[in-house]
Design a protein around this motif. Structure first.
Motif, short mmCIF file in Angstrom:
data_model
loop_
_atom_site.label_atom_id
_atom_site.label_comp_id
_atom_site.label_asym_id
_atom_site.label_seq_id
_atom_site.Cartn_x
_atom_site.Cartn_y
_atom_site.Cartn_z
N UNK A 6 0.83 -1.20 0.00
CA UNK A 6 0.00 0.00 0.00
C UNK A 6 0.87 1.25 0.00
N UNK A 7 0.68 2.10 -1.00
CA UNK A 7 1.44 3.35 -1.09
C UNK A 7 0.66 4.33 -1.96
N UNK A 8 0.46 5.52 -1.47
CA UNK A 8 -0.29 6.53 -2.23
C UNK A 8 0.65 7.46 -3.00
N UNK A 9 1.69 6.86 -3.60
CA UNK A 9 2.61 7.67 -4.39
C UNK A 9 1.92 8.30 -5.60
N UNK A 10 0.84 7.69 -6.04
CA UNK A 10 0.09 8.24 -7.17
C UNK A 10 -0.58 9.57 -6.83
N UNK A 11 -0.44 9.99 -5.58
CA UNK A 11 -1.08 11.22 -5.13
C UNK A 11 -0.57 12.43 -5.91
N UNK A 12 0.58 12.27 -6.59
CA UNK A 12 1.10 13.37 -7.41
C UNK A 12 0.10 13.73 -8.52
N UNK A 13 -0.61 12.75 -9.03
CA UNK A 13 -1.62 13.04 -10.04
C UNK A 13 -2.79 13.79 -9.41
N UNK A 14 -3.09 13.48 -8.15
CA UNK A 14 -4.13 14.21 -7.43
C UNK A 14 -3.69 15.66 -7.20
N UNK A 15 -2.41 15.84 -6.91
CA UNK A 15 -1.87 17.19 -6.74
C UNK A 15 -1.99 17.98 -8.05
N UNK A 16 -1.76 17.29 -9.17
CA UNK A 16 -1.90 17.94 -10.48
C UNK A 16 -3.35 18.37 -10.71
N UNK A 17 -4.30 17.51 -10.31
CA UNK A 17 -5.72 17.84 -10.43
C UNK A 17 -6.05 19.07 -9.58
N UNK A 18 -5.51 19.11 -8.36
CA UNK A 18 -5.77 20.24 -7.47
C UNK A 18 -5.18 21.53 -8.05
N UNK A 19 -4.00 21.43 -8.66
CA UNK A 19 -3.39 22.60 -9.28
C UNK A 19 -4.25 23.10 -10.44
N UNK A 20 -4.82 22.18 -11.19
CA UNK A 20 -5.69 22.55 -12.31
C UNK A 20 -6.97 23.22 -11.81
#
Length: 622
Positions: free
Chosen positions: A46-60
């Motif tokens: 279990x690792x939420x490293x994919x959260x970078x894509x969520x950060x990109x969504x938040x930036x958008x």
């Protein structure tokens, strides 16, 4: 924090930004459910490293909402202010969020909101306010993450000099020199560099890979191998267990001169300034054989110590799905194997002012408290400290005075005692509680024998970022000719440590060499290791299982005399093939599972994206 303001404003907008709202909600839900963290990490851990894509969504979202942010109305300002207050209160009620990072983020959000509410400020200056707030938020996160008064993440880094020493240091020099005239060599040890095999090309049991083989992880879990790093997928050998080291085909063992144990059956070979290298007198080759097999489902019911004893006598075969319909050749029950481990009766000694023991629970009221387990030793052998069902609920010192009864069962820290503390002492204790400076997502136990052997192990709670769900641990305190009579456990942090069972196990090594020699009666010879291919030859006088100490993967296929045969998952993390008597040529070939299917999915995604671009372009023209 500026992103939070943008998200709040987005959800306040009715019948707008439907897709962005949907993506945000789906991503937020996925972050909260561990399964998605494991799935997005290749179904490894279990690792939420994919959260970078969520950060990109938040930036958008922030960019999309910028025109609204710089033209806020009074109603929107009040709405965001109330929502920000509720967010702050909720976070203050959650212990891990109660820290300086939260205070900094909320302060930036409040100042930004006040700035945006000022009249007679043009749009350019408002945009600059949001931009500066974003930069300050990023700076604050970086400081709290890396500073010594924060999470101190920077302390985990090493200097360029240390990195160069790891890459070109004495470990590489010592093992590379020994491997010059050997077709296959694998080594283990203590105090080694991670992934040195990537530089030397020599196989090692020290591994640090974020997409680690799940079969390797499961094997270590089944054998209750202690966690001695802050990352469950950062492997440091086999805890000096002689049986597991031999079964991994490790023929060399390097021990750092700063400290480390020498497992049973190893003799001195050479040394340099930093390491001493030992040779395994009971080393097994890459391919060795078994006369009999046991079903993994049965094997999993054994204790951690008896599991490794069983693997010295029979190969453990994992059968799942269609395999269960087929009879397993030469199968025996785990009850048919012999075991000689001894579970010792013990008494406990501890200072009742520091730790209380009731109903399989240690309530530790002072950091560094100790519990000593006294027992009658069995002479020469390996000694194991087993703790099963371990759980930990941390507490701040303030909670000893005003918390739950279980944190202080004997009322050693009463409210009257609190009143006797000085103002500065009260302030310090309360501050540590409010900002939760003491993390309770992980805890370390120190374990020491009366013969001077010391080890440590980490336990991770469900709040830990890399939670592994391991609650059973079997800590090998090494082989000793002396009679070990006590084990002392040191608790690093205050809190409640609960467990199902604690055992002191002594494992004699009298039959160990004979069992290893039986496995070496027929071995794979003329081994050639190539890219995605392994070949060798073996001669058998009777039907046997050939066990290959290569980590199992569904991408491997085995061919015997040119014909494909059934490849088993063996001994938890390795592979095996059943062979008839005679001389056989064995070939292993590897191909990445679902490689073609993955390529097709990727191409389909590119095609769909291209089609969407064309459709959007046509709509704009119309």
């Amino acid at each position: 924090m500026p992103v939070l303001l943008a998200v709040l404003l987005m959800f306040k907008s009715r019948r707008k930004y439907t897709m962005l709202k949907t993506y945000f909600i789906i991503s937020a839900v996925m972050i909260c459910i561990p399964f998605f963290g494991q799935a997005m990490n290749g179904f490894s851990y279990m690792c939420n490293r994919w959260i970078y894509s969520f950060a990109l969504l938040c930036a958008y979202i922030l960019v999309c909402m910028m025109p609204r942010l710089i033209t806020l109305e009074r109603k929107e300002i009040r709405f965001i202010g109330v929502a920000l207050t509720i967010y702050f209160v909720v976070c203050m009620c959650v212990k891990y969020s109660r820290n300086g990072k939260l205070i900094s983020a909320v302060a930036i959000g409040v100042i930004l909101l006040i700035g945006l509410s000022i009249k007679n400020v043009n749009e350019y200056n408002r945009c600059m306010m949001v931009t500066v707030a974003v930069m300050l938020a990023a700076l604050a996160n970086g400081i709290w993450k890396n500073a010594s008064f924060g999470e101190n993440y920077a302390a985990q880094c090493i200097s360029v000099k240390m990195a160069q020493e790891d890459v070109f240091g004495s470990e590489k020099e010592l093992i590379s020199k020994d491997a010059e005239d050997t077709d296959f060599i694998r080594y283990s040890g203590s105090g080694l560099s991670y992934n040195m095999n990537c530089i030397t090309g020599i196989s090692s049991s020290n591994l640090y890979w974020t997409l680690t083989n799940p079969y390797v992880s499961k094997f270590r879990y089944d054998c209750a191998i202690r966690l001695d790093t802050l990352l469950p997928h950062k492997y440091t050998g086999y805890d000096d267990r002689s049986s597991l080291i031999a079964l991994s085909s490790a023929s060399k063992y390097l021990v750092s001169k700063t400290g480390g144990l020498v497992p049973y059956g190893f003799t001195y070979e050479s040394e340099n300034d930093d390491y001493v290298m030992y040779n395994n007198d009971n080393a097994l080759p890459l391919g060795f054989t078994y006369d009999k097999a046991v079903n993994k489902n049965e094997w999993e019911g054994l204790s951690a110590v008896d599991k490794q004893k069983a693997m010295l006598q029979a190969v453990v075969i994992d059968r799942s799905g269609k395999d269960t319909r087929e009879a397993l050749p030469d199968r025996v029950s785990v009850k048919d194997l012999s075991y000689d481990s001894q579970i010792k009766d013990y008494t406990m000694n501890y200072d009742a002012k520091e730790v209380q023991c009731t109903d399989n629970t240690f309530a530790v009221t002072k950091a560094g408290a100790r519990v000593t387990f006294n027992f009658t030793g069995s002479g020469a052998g390996e000694t194991y400290f087993n703790i099963n069902g371990l759980d930990y609920e941390g507490a701040a010192q303030f909670q000893l005075y005003f918390g739950k009864k279980k944190f202080d069962p004997l009322d050693l820290y009463s409210k009257s005692d609190w009143k006797e503390l000085s103002h500065n002492e009260k302030k310090k204790i309360f501050k540590n509680f409010i900002y939760w400076t003491q993390s309770t997502s992980s805890v370390k136990l120190g374990i020491t024998t009366d013969t001077g052997i010391t080890k440590s192990m980490n336990y991770f709670t469900s709040d830990y970022s890399y939670y592994s769900n391991q609650h059973d641990f079997s800590v090998n305190m090494g082989y000793s000719e002396e009679n070990v009579t006590s084990v002392t456990v040191t608790f690093q942090k205050i809190g409640v440590y609960s467990y199902d069972d604690i055992q002191i196990v002594c494992q004699p090594m009298d039959s160990y060499t004979d069992e290893i020699n039986t496995l070496k009666e027929n071995v794979l010879t003329d081994v050639e290791l190539g890219n995605n291919k392994v070949t060798g030859q073996i001669t058998l006088d009777r039907n046997k299982y050939l066990c290959l100490t290569i980590p199992y993967s569904k991408g491997w296929k085995v061919y015997v005399d040119g014909e494909r045969q059934k490849l088993y998952n063996a001994n938890g993390q390795y592979m095996a093939v059943y062979l008839t008597s005679g001389t056989h040529n064995v070939t292993l070939k590897y191909s990445t599972p679902l490689l073609k299917e993955g390529a097709l999915v990727s191409l389909a995604g590119v095609a769909i994206f291209a089609m969407q671009l064309v459709i959007n372009k046509r709509k704009k023209r119309e």
